[in-house]
Structure formats: structure tokens, C-alpha cells
Design an enzyme around this catalytic site. Structure first.
Site, short mmCIF file in Angstrom:
data_model
loop_
_atom_site.label_atom_id
_atom_site.label_comp_id
_atom_site.label_asym_id
_atom_site.label_seq_id
_atom_site.Cartn_x
_atom_site.Cartn_y
_atom_site.Cartn_z
N LYS A 32 0.88 -1.24 0.01
CA LYS A 32 -0.04 -0.16 0.02
C LYS A 32 0.87 1.16 0.18
O LYS A 32 0.59 2.08 -0.66
CB LYS A 32 -0.87 0.06 1.31
CG LYS A 32 -2.18 0.57 1.14
CD LYS A 32 -2.77 0.32 2.62
CE LYS A 32 -4.26 0.48 2.57
NZ LYS A 32 -4.87 0.27 3.80
N GLU A 145 -14.48 11.00 13.01
CA GLU A 145 -14.78 11.35 11.99
C GLU A 145 -16.23 11.00 11.61
O GLU A 145 -16.97 10.14 12.28
CB GLU A 145 -13.89 10.82 10.94
CG GLU A 145 -13.93 9.38 11.14
CD GLU A 145 -14.94 8.45 10.27
OE1 GLU A 145 -15.64 9.12 9.24
OE2 GLU A 145 -15.49 7.06 10.45
N ARG A 148 -18.53 10.19 5.01
CA ARG A 148 -19.12 9.31 4.18
C ARG A 148 -18.29 8.96 2.98
O ARG A 148 -17.81 9.57 2.23
CB ARG A 148 -20.76 9.94 3.56
CG ARG A 148 -21.62 10.23 4.70
CD ARG A 148 -22.64 11.31 4.01
NE ARG A 148 -22.11 12.59 3.57
CZ ARG A 148 -22.51 13.31 3.07
NH1 ARG A 148 -23.78 13.15 2.50
NH2 ARG A 148 -22.07 14.42 2.85
N PHE A 243 -31.58 11.03 4.72
CA PHE A 243 -31.30 9.60 5.27
C PHE A 243 -32.85 9.10 5.38
O PHE A 243 -32.99 8.41 6.67
CB PHE A 243 -30.69 9.81 6.56
CG PHE A 243 -29.19 8.87 6.38
CD1 PHE A 243 -28.12 9.70 5.77
CD2 PHE A 243 -29.02 7.88 6.92
CE1 PHE A 243 -27.24 8.94 5.50
CE2 PHE A 243 -27.96 7.10 6.54
CZ PHE A 243 -26.91 7.90 6.10
N LEU A 244 -33.55 9.12 4.56
CA LEU A 244 -34.94 8.58 4.64
C LEU A 244 -35.27 7.79 3.59
O LEU A 244 -36.50 7.48 3.29
CB LEU A 244 -35.88 9.69 4.73
CG LEU A 244 -37.23 9.49 5.59
CD1 LEU A 244 -37.05 9.13 7.02
CD2 LEU A 244 -38.22 11.06 5.47
N GLY A 247 -34.75 0.64 1.28
CA GLY A 247 -34.52 -0.16 0.17
C GLY A 247 -34.39 -1.50 0.86
O GLY A 247 -34.93 -1.80 2.03
N GLY A 251 -25.62 -0.97 4.66
CA GLY A 251 -24.34 -1.40 4.66
C GLY A 251 -23.30 -0.61 5.27
O GLY A 251 -23.36 0.35 5.64
N CYS A 254 -19.24 0.78 8.79
CA CYS A 254 -19.52 1.55 10.12
C CYS A 254 -20.85 1.46 10.79
O CYS A 254 -20.92 0.66 11.98
CB CYS A 254 -19.48 3.19 10.05
SG CYS A 254 -17.90 3.80 9.58
#
Ligand code: UDX
Length: 433
Positions: A32, A145, A148, A243-244, A247, A251, A254
Site C-alpha cells: 500500500k 470522523e 461518508r 437519510f430517509l 431499500g 451496509g 460503520c
């Protein structure tokens, strides 16, 4: 210094260097680090590669495989951010193995300084960390933190708030200086408060999703339309519209882990939460419920668009899409998958149990059914006439309730989601709106 160059640490390092700090990023993964030294980001995160290349050009950002090398290069280290993984143990508790390894080493390579934990770890761990560091001249802070994935650089540069949990006023001032160029309310609190606030934020958001997802199932049962319900709820300022989106489940690295860790932490202190743990149970049931809608899939060819847990990321950790594909395969379907970014990660999850397509239209060729499981915009803008020609049963299962169903239906497709009622039960065409 920033230890850990995953989705959180690398954004932290690159953005801090963009704010004018000199940053050394450390990771024990040699491959990495070699890739980063060549300016190549080992995962997909919009805007991050440019920041890294800029930082390296300006000599404000460099990568090392050991903390000692980074300390030698920096000379003085005022602040060390620790951003390593804190996965969940089998019992739901938070695994602090990587934190322990990093802070133990930190205690030996630094004479003094401030160790700031960015990883999400539960309140009540401060004493353990001090013990592992075994260096009374290193202070501890928590700076959670709220990034997103897919939007991390933007979220870092324009945060809703900055949370600084410190042991002293001086450390709070030092961290305020680190972030002084960012415009956001700053909350200076205790270490425990900062840690709990992070768990509370993720659990609050996950509970909201769990609830709207259950309401979507109820919408199925009573033949109501969840998209209209979402809009009506969202216009209530006490509820709000973000956030409504319902589905087939949420996932990511977090939500599932943090929700379980909060319940576990409370249980260890003798408090059994009646609300928190079911959030995860309902989430698992949500994807099971979605798969049941497909009926008998034995011998059917199913094309899948979307494998990442969210759009704009290649991350498949805890992705409902992966769980759904596994269930379809287990039920005897022949599955062909496509995702614009997550193919490599999906291969690690799914191996040779599925076929991998080079494009969305390749994936649907000769299939019986299509299912769409990640909200990538290109899926919304698909050529539905072409899709109709390829998908034999003309059925599309929308795991995100986000496809343009009216348009798709005009092309002769049948769209199924959770709580997306059939046309005859949808809103009447009225002129009063
Ligand atoms: C989350 C938090 O938002 C972030 O603040 C925290 O620091 C880390 O965890 P992340 O997991 O990267 O971020 O993505 P997020 O956008 O929160 O989405 C999480 C999951 O919820 C995804 O699977 C997403 O598809 C789903 N989701 C989100 C919905 O199903 N409906 C929505 O309305 C919003």
C-alpha cells in the site's frame, strides 16, 4: 503523523496536508505504501488522488512503513492521529487489537505528544490506551470522523461540526489550531463524550433507516407507496428528508459494527438496550425479504447491477448487495454481476460463484431478471428499451427504490422494490397538487 492509510486515515492525512500541515502517513502494509509513494490510491474515493499528488509535490505529505521512520522524517511530531480498523468481534464488541499495536509502538517512538484516536472506539477505553502507551508524557484525545465514503474529501473540508474530546484545555487549543482553516462549529468535550457522540450519530442514523425500511414492508402489505410516504415525512421539519430512503438494507464498515458495539458496551455496564440490537436484525431481514420477492430462482439467469455498499465507492464491506447475491446463488440462480468500481473487492467476496461482466449492458445479456443494488446514477439513466429487449421476464428488482419506474413501465418493464406499490394503487392523477 497519521497512522493507518485506510478510507479514514488517508483522507485525514491528505486533507491535513492540503490545509497546510506537514504530514507523514504510516501503514504497515508495504504494498500500500509503495503504491501511495507513486501517487496511486489503493481504493476509489473521489478527489483523493489529486490531493495526495499535490501534497507529495509540495513536500507536505509523505508515506512510511513504520512510525519510527515517520518520526525521524518529521523531527517534531505535535499530533498523531490513529486511524486503524476497529472491526467487530463475534460477540459484537469492538476489537481494539490494531489500536493496541499502534499505541504501544507510539509510546516507544515518541518522547511526548498528543495521540488522537480517529478510529471509532467505545467510551471506557481511555485507561487501557494509556496503559498500552506506557508513556505518561503522551496525552490522549478523541476526534471522531463523520465522513461518508464516496464523499469523504468534501465532508472533511466542509464538516457539519468538529468534535474534540480532550483531557486538557491546552490539547483542545492545539487541535483547534490543526483545524483552524475549516469553518464549522467546534465542540470541545471530554474524551468519553466525543466517543459516545460518534456511536450515537451512527446508531441514530441506522435506526432511522431501519424504521423507514420496516415501514416500506408495511407499505407493501397495505399497498401504499413508500416513495410518497418518504416525501410526506421529509416535509415535516421535525423529521427532515435526509437519510430517509428505504431499500433492501444498509451496509458499510460503520453502521452495523458501531450499532452492535454500542449495544455491547451498554450491556457490559449492565444496561440492556431494547432498541439498539434489533436495528441490525431488521436490517438482515430487509435483504431476506427482498430476496423472497424474486420467487423461485433455481436455474434462472439473474443480472446484478451494483455491488458496493454505496454509490461513489468501491467498498463492499457489509454490502447488502453481496449478501443478496450470495442468497441468489445459494437458491440456484446463475448470477452475472457488474459494478463501476467494486469489481475487484466483489471478486474477493464472491470468488467464482458468479460471472463478472465488463459493462452494465453486458451483464443483462440473455438474463431472465435484472436487480439493481447500488444507487449509481448510471443505473438510473440506463437505456430501458435495450434492457427490455434483453431481460426475458422483463422484471427489474430495485433494491434501492430509486429507479425511474414510470419511465421503465412505459418500456414494458415490471419494477419491484420494497413498498413500491403497483400502478393501480399509486396516486390518482389530480390537478390540485
Ligand atoms: C457513515 C456515516 O454517514 C458517517 O458519518 C460515518 O462517519 C461513517 O458511517 P458511510 O457508511 O460511509 O458513512 O455511508 P452512508 O452514506 O452513511 O451510508 C450508509 C448506508 O446507508 C449505505 O448502505 C447507504 O446506501 C444506506 N442508506 C443511506 C440508505 O439505505 N438510505 C439512505 O437514505 C441513506
Amino acid at each position: 503523523m497519521v497512522v493507518g492509510t485506510g478510507y479514514v486515515g488517508l483522507v485525514q492525512g491528505a486533507c491535513l496536508s492540503a490545509l497546510g500541515h506537514t504530514v507523514a502517513c504510516v501503514d504497515i502494509d508495504e504494498q500500500k505504501v509503495a503504491s501511495l509513494k507513486n501517487g496511486v490510491v489503493p481504493f476509489f474515493e473521489p478527489g483523493l488522488d489529486i490531493l495526495i499528488q499535490d501534497g507529495m509535490k509540495q513536500n507536505t505529505l509523505a508515506f512510511y512503513t513504520s512510525q519510527q521512520q515517520a518520526v525521524d522524517a518529521l523531527g517534531t511530531v505535535d499530533v498523531t492521529f490513529v486511524a486503524v480498523q476497529t472491526p467487530r468481534n463475534e460477540d459484537g464488541s469492538c476489537n481494539l487489537g490494531a489500536i493496541k499495536a499502534v499505541v504501544t509502538e507510539l509510546g516507544t517512538v515518541l518522547e511526548e505528544g498528543l495521540c488522537v484516536i480517529k478510529s471509532t472506539i467505545p467510551p471506557g477505553t481511555k485507561e487501557d490506551i494509556h496503559t498500552w502507551m506506557n508513556n505518561p508524557r503522551i496525552r490522549l484525545a478523541s476526534n471522531p470522523e463523520f465522513l461518508r465514503e464516496g464523499n469523504s474529501v468534501e465532508d472533511f473540508m466542509h464538516p457539519d461540526r468538529i468534535v474534540l474530546g480532550t483531557e486538557t484545555k491546552e490539547d483542545a487549543n492545539l487541535l483547534c489550531e490543526v483545524y483552524e482553516k475549516l469553518e464549522a462549529p467546534v465542540h470541545i468535550v471530554s474524551v468519553e463524550t466525543a466517543q459516545l457522540a460518534k456511536y450515537a450519530a451512527n446508531t441514530m442514523l441506522a435506526s432511522r433507516l431501519a424504521l423507514i425500511n420496516e415501514i416500506a414492508i408495511i407499505a407493501d402489505i397495505v399497498q401504499a407507496d413508500i416513495k410518497d410516504v418518504e416525501q410526506i415525512l421529509g416535509e415535516d421539519p421535525r423529521i427532515g428528508s435526509r437519510f430517509l430512503r428505504s431499500g433492501a438494507g444498509f451496509g458499510g464498515s460503520c453502521f452495523p459494527k458501531d450499532v452492535l458495539a454500542l449495544a455491547d458496551m451498554a450491556a457490559r455496564k449492565g444496561f440492556e438496550s431494547l432498541l439498539i440490537e434489533p436495528i441490525i436484525k431488521t436490517n438482515t431481514r430487509q435483504s431476506d425479504y427482498f430476496v423472497q420477492k424474486f420467487g423461485d430462482v433455481k436455474g434462472k439467469r439473474i443480472s446484478v447491477w451494483g455491488l458496493a455498499f454505496n454509490k461513489d465507492t468501491d467498498d463492499t464491506r457489509e454490502s447488502p448487495a453481496i449478501a443478496i447475491v450470495k442468497q441468489l446463488v445459494a437458491a440456484g440462480a446463475e448470477v452475472c454481476v457488474y459494478d463501476p468500481q467494486a469489481m475487484e473487492n466483489a471478486q474477493n467476496d464472491l470468488g467464482d460463484s458468479v460471472q463478472y461482466a465488463d459493462s452494465m449492458m453486458d451483464a443483462v445479456q440473455e438474463s431472465d431478471i435484472l436487480t439493481v443494488l447500488t444507487e449509481w446514477p448510471e443505473f438510473q439513466q440506463a437505456d430501458w428499451a435495450l434492457v427490455k429487449n434483453q431481460v426475458k421476464e422483463a422484471r427489474v428488482f430495485d433494491g434501492k427504490n430509486f429507479l425511474p419506474r414510470d419511465m421503465m413501465e412505459e418500456h414494458g418493464l415490471i419494477v419491484e422494490g420494497i413498498g413500491l406499490c403497483h400502478k393501480e394503487h399509486r396516486r390518482p392523477q389530480s390537478t390540485c397538487e
